[in-house]
Every structure is written in C-alpha cells, then in structure tokens.
Design a protein around this motif. Structure first.
Motif, PDB file in Angstrom:
ATOM      1  N   SER A 254       0.833  -1.198  -0.011  1.00  0.00           N
ATOM      2  CA  SER A 254       0.066  -0.114  -0.037  1.00  0.00           C
ATOM      3  C   SER A 254       0.950   1.297   0.007  1.00  0.00           C
ATOM      4  O   SER A 254       0.593   2.289  -0.526  1.00  0.00           O
ATOM      5  N   ILE A 255       1.976   1.265   0.703  1.00  0.00           N
ATOM      6  CA  ILE A 255       3.024   2.333   0.535  1.00  0.00           C
ATOM      7  C   ILE A 255       3.676   2.725  -0.755  1.00  0.00           C
ATOM      8  O   ILE A 255       3.708   3.670  -1.272  1.00  0.00           O
ATOM      9  N   ARG A 256       3.623   1.687  -1.396  1.00  0.00           N
ATOM     10  CA  ARG A 256       4.558   1.622  -2.931  1.00  0.00           C
ATOM     11  C   ARG A 256       3.119   2.407  -3.747  1.00  0.00           C
ATOM     12  O   ARG A 256       3.548   2.982  -4.844  1.00  0.00           O
ATOM     13  N   MET A 257       1.920   1.964  -3.475  1.00  0.00           N
ATOM     14  CA  MET A 257       0.850   2.555  -4.370  1.00  0.00           C
ATOM     15  C   MET A 257       0.296   3.875  -4.221  1.00  0.00           C
ATOM     16  O   MET A 257      -0.383   4.457  -4.837  1.00  0.00           O
ATOM     17  N   HIS A 258       0.854   4.358  -2.938  1.00  0.00           N
ATOM     18  CA  HIS A 258       0.339   5.775  -2.634  1.00  0.00           C
ATOM     19  C   HIS A 258       0.963   6.723  -3.552  1.00  0.00           C
ATOM     20  O   HIS A 258       2.166   6.616  -3.942  1.00  0.00           O
ATOM     21  N   PRO A 259       0.146   7.895  -3.703  1.00  0.00           N
ATOM     22  CA  PRO A 259       0.905   9.075  -4.639  1.00  0.00           C
ATOM     23  C   PRO A 259       2.136   9.573  -3.865  1.00  0.00           C
ATOM     24  O   PRO A 259       2.143   9.597  -2.892  1.00  0.00           O
ATOM     25  N   ASP A 260       3.091   9.806  -4.953  1.00  0.00           N
ATOM     26  CA  ASP A 260       4.265  10.586  -4.497  1.00  0.00           C
ATOM     27  C   ASP A 260       4.025  11.988  -3.812  1.00  0.00           C
ATOM     28  O   ASP A 260       2.848  12.358  -3.943  1.00  0.00           O
ATOM     29  N   GLN A 261       4.850  12.783  -3.304  1.00  0.00           N
ATOM     30  CA  GLN A 261       4.908  13.920  -2.824  1.00  0.00           C
ATOM     31  C   GLN A 261       4.135  14.895  -3.707  1.00  0.00           C
ATOM     32  O   GLN A 261       3.221  15.732  -3.184  1.00  0.00           O
ATOM     33  N   VAL A 262       4.650  15.229  -4.801  1.00  0.00           N
ATOM     34  CA  VAL A 262       4.048  16.190  -5.719  1.00  0.00           C
ATOM     35  C   VAL A 262       2.605  15.832  -6.027  1.00  0.00           C
ATOM     36  O   VAL A 262       1.873  16.805  -6.098  1.00  0.00           O
ATOM     37  N   THR A 263       2.536  14.494  -6.218  1.00  0.00           N
ATOM     38  CA  THR A 263       0.809  14.164  -6.639  1.00  0.00           C
ATOM     39  C   THR A 263      -0.206  14.573  -5.505  1.00  0.00           C
ATOM     40  O   THR A 263      -0.967  14.987  -5.835  1.00  0.00           O
ATOM     41  N   LEU A 264       0.458  14.186  -4.347  1.00  0.00           N
ATOM     42  CA  LEU A 264      -0.512  14.275  -3.209  1.00  0.00           C
ATOM     43  C   LEU A 264      -0.699  15.830  -2.954  1.00  0.00           C
ATOM     44  O   LEU A 264      -1.912  16.047  -2.698  1.00  0.00           O
ATOM     45  N   GLU A 265       0.202  16.603  -3.250  1.00  0.00           N
ATOM     46  CA  GLU A 265      -0.007  18.044  -2.821  1.00  0.00           C
ATOM     47  C   GLU A 265      -0.892  18.492  -4.172  1.00  0.00           C
ATOM     48  O   GLU A 265      -1.861  19.581  -3.755  1.00  0.00           O
ATOM     49  N   SER A 266      -0.658  18.087  -5.229  1.00  0.00           N
ATOM     50  CA  SER A 266      -1.723  18.558  -6.429  1.00  0.00           C
ATOM     51  C   SER A 266      -3.209  18.131  -6.052  1.00  0.00           C
ATOM     52  O   SER A 266      -4.107  18.969  -6.162  1.00  0.00           O
ATOM     53  N   MET A 267      -3.395  16.844  -5.379  1.00  0.00           N
ATOM     54  CA  MET A 267      -4.787  16.499  -5.067  1.00  0.00           C
ATOM     55  C   MET A 267      -5.288  17.465  -4.142  1.00  0.00           C
ATOM     56  O   MET A 267      -6.264  17.620  -3.814  1.00  0.00           O
ATOM     57  N   MET A 268      -4.455  17.938  -2.905  1.00  0.00           N
ATOM     58  CA  MET A 268      -5.041  18.642  -2.085  1.00  0.00           C
ATOM     59  C   MET A 268      -5.259  20.080  -2.757  1.00  0.00           C
ATOM     60  O   MET A 268      -6.488  20.458  -2.249  1.00  0.00           O
ATOM     61  N   LYS A 269      -4.637  20.668  -3.589  1.00  0.00           N
ATOM     62  CA  LYS A 269      -4.807  21.918  -4.339  1.00  0.00           C
ATOM     63  C   LYS A 269      -6.282  21.788  -5.188  1.00  0.00           C
ATOM     64  O   LYS A 269      -7.092  22.450  -4.995  1.00  0.00           O
ATOM     65  N   GLU A 270      -6.456  20.686  -5.454  1.00  0.00           N
ATOM     66  CA  GLU A 270      -7.624  20.422  -6.492  1.00  0.00           C
ATOM     67  C   GLU A 270      -8.956  20.529  -5.689  1.00  0.00           C
ATOM     68  O   GLU A 270      -9.762  21.046  -6.387  1.00  0.00           O
ATOM     69  N   VAL A 271      -8.806  20.028  -4.307  1.00  0.00           N
ATOM     70  CA  VAL A 271     -10.136  20.247  -3.646  1.00  0.00           C
ATOM     71  C   VAL A 271     -10.269  21.752  -2.607  1.00  0.00           C
ATOM     72  O   VAL A 271     -11.207  22.030  -2.120  1.00  0.00           O
ATOM     73  N   GLY A 272      -9.251  22.597  -2.958  1.00  0.00           N
ATOM     74  CA  GLY A 272      -9.578  23.630  -2.392  1.00  0.00           C
ATOM     75  C   GLY A 272      -8.401  24.276  -1.445  1.00  0.00           C
ATOM     76  O   GLY A 272      -8.394  25.418  -1.091  1.00  0.00           O
ATOM     77  N   PHE A 273      -7.494  23.457  -1.109  1.00  0.00           N
ATOM     78  CA  PHE A 273      -6.633  23.759  -0.024  1.00  0.00           C
ATOM     79  C   PHE A 273      -5.387  24.746  -0.907  1.00  0.00           C
ATOM     80  O   PHE A 273      -4.956  24.794  -1.757  1.00  0.00           O
TER      81      PHE A 273
END
Length: 294
Positions: A254-273
C-alpha cells in the motif's frame, strides 16, 4: 456529535489479397461492423472504473473497505508494538514534528482522523486543554477500541470524543475544526480525493490539514534498501510478532501504491487547499503535507 460504539506474381497477388483482407477487417473493427466482430471498449472501461488497488492487487472498489478493515482488525492488538519495531521508534519523532507544525492552541477543536491508537490525540488533548476538544476518529472499530482503552488508562477523558467514521464522508458539521490530522491513514482510503474534500468541508476558514504519510524516498540507494526491508523483513516481522505476515505484506504494498509527494500536494490543491507544502522526513520515506482552508 454522537460517540460511536466503537474506500483498460501469384505470391504477390496472395500477399496483396491478404493485405486487403486485413485492411477490410481493420475497417470492420473501426466502423463497428457486426460481420467484422466489433470491439466494444465500454465494458472494459466500466470494469476498470469500478476497480482500485488493494496493495498490488486489483479489487472492486466496493470490496476494498472491508478488506482494509480485515487487515486492521488483525493488527490492532499489536499495532503500537509493531510501529516501534518497524520504525525503530522513529515514528514517534515523525509524530512529534507533526504536532510541532500543528499550530494548535488551548481551546481549539482537533480531528485526529484515522487516529488509530491515539498517539496524536493524546498529545493534542493536553495542548487544547479543558476549553478545547479532540475527536479521535477511525473507520476501524478494533483500532478505535484499542485507542480508547489506551487513552482512558492514561487518564485522558474529559475533552476527548471517539467516533467511528469514514474519511470519505465525515459525519461532522461544516467549518467545525481548527485542525485535521491524518497520520498513516490516507493510503488506505479508496477514493483519496473524496476524503480530502470531506476534510476541507469540516475545517474552519483558516484551519489547516496535516497529512503524515509514507512517501517516495528521494534517493535511489535509499529506495533499494527500503524495498528490501519492506518486502523481505517486514512480513517476517509481522509473522513473528503479530502472527500475520499477510497484513504486513499489504501494508508494504500500500505504501508503494500511494501517490508521491508532488501528486498528493496537487490532489490537495484540487479540492481547495491553499498554501500547500510538504516536508520530507527520513529521506522521503515519510512526508508531512500541509494545506490551509481560507
């Protein structure tokens, strides 16, 4: 708030004829001709959309939640011990850094989401004091009960609530919390964007989200060492200590399948953060992501 009872020539002529037949066949496919055996991709697209990963396996989205639940039902009793053994105690430093970055003050309302056995909740409870409130929420009943028992035995009771909750659909009012933390839980969520949007909704304007999660090491050498440890030693340790190698194999996957740092930050921005950032810890094995709601 209700306390629970605790996510795709003759040879030349023959060759020309074969080529023509092949082109006709391809045209039949392209035009969806029934005689050509049309290819319908809609079913395969729908099937792919209904699936997600459970470690390295593909499973139906509807099944993942219960499969993750089985993992954590299995590991709950030995969770704290295994955390210390797996990280050589470093997880406590990661969590301490998270608390230091929280900006929490007396009187604040804090949601420790996927809070498990309550390491963060216990610290926040002392910081917010009697005028504040900490909610320890987890989708897994077994983890929540272990956390409740531990924190009760520590004498932490008056400003702590325990709620069994799905991060994708949080059962709390909008604009309610000053801080939401999620430590080592987001990678287990089926629809991570839904969870981030749900967190955004329950945060007050000016509130912040801290996501502490395993991430991508920032050097190739460290990645190789980390893979060797995760896929060889970790399951053996799980078998020896918790009598459960399979669950710890899933946790490594599950750790290997988790988004990397940049991808997760982009996901946060997409919802409004806004004002999003991340800090790599222990060479990027773990990262702390921050985001604010304004």
């Amino acid at each position: 708030m209700t306390t629970s009872n605790v996510t795709q020539s003759s040879e030349a002529n023959a060759s020309a004829s074969n080529s023509s037949n092949l082109l006709d066949h391809l045209n039949d496919i392209d035009t969806g001709d029934a005689d050509g055996g049309s290819v319908n991709t809609s079913n395969s697209d729908e099937a792919a959309a209904s699936q997600t990963h459970f470690g390295f396996k593909q499973v139906e989205k509807a099944q993942k939640e219960s499969m993750v639940a089985d993992v954590f039902h299995s590991v709950a009793a030995k969770y704290d011990l295994m955390n210390d053994l797996m990280s050589l105690g470093i997880h406590r430093m990661w969590k301490r850094y998270t608390i230091d970055c929280s900006g929490v003050r007396p009187g604040h309302k804090v949601l420790d989401l996927a809070g498990g056995t309550g390491d963060l909740a216990a610290k926040f409870s002392r910081i917010v004091g009697e005028t504040g409130q900490v909610t320890l929420a987890d989708i897994n009943h077994s983890m929540l009960m272990v956390g409740k028992e531990k924190l009760t035995n520590m004498g932490i009771m008056s400003n702590l609530n325990y709620v069994q909750a799905n991060a994708e659909a949080l059962p709390f009012p909008s604009n309610h919390f000053d801080l939401v933390t999620m430590a080592f839980g987001l990678r287990n969520v089926t629809e991570k964007s839904n969870a981030l949007a749900s967190i955004f909704r329950v945060l007050k304007p000016g509130g912040r989200l801290l996501v502490l999660e395993f991430s991508k090491p920032n050097s190739e050498a460290l990645s190789k060492v980390y893979d060797a440890y995760s896929f060889h030693l970790l399951p053996k340790m799980g078998k020896l200590v918790a009598d459960d190698a399979e669950s710890y194999q899933y946790l490594a996957e599950s750790i290997r399948m988790h988004p990397d740092q940049v991808t997760l930050e982009s996901m946060m921005k997409e919802v409004g953060f806004e004002q999003t950032s991340y800090t790599n810890l222990t060479g990027g094995i773990v990262a702390l992501h921050r985001g604010f709601k304004f």
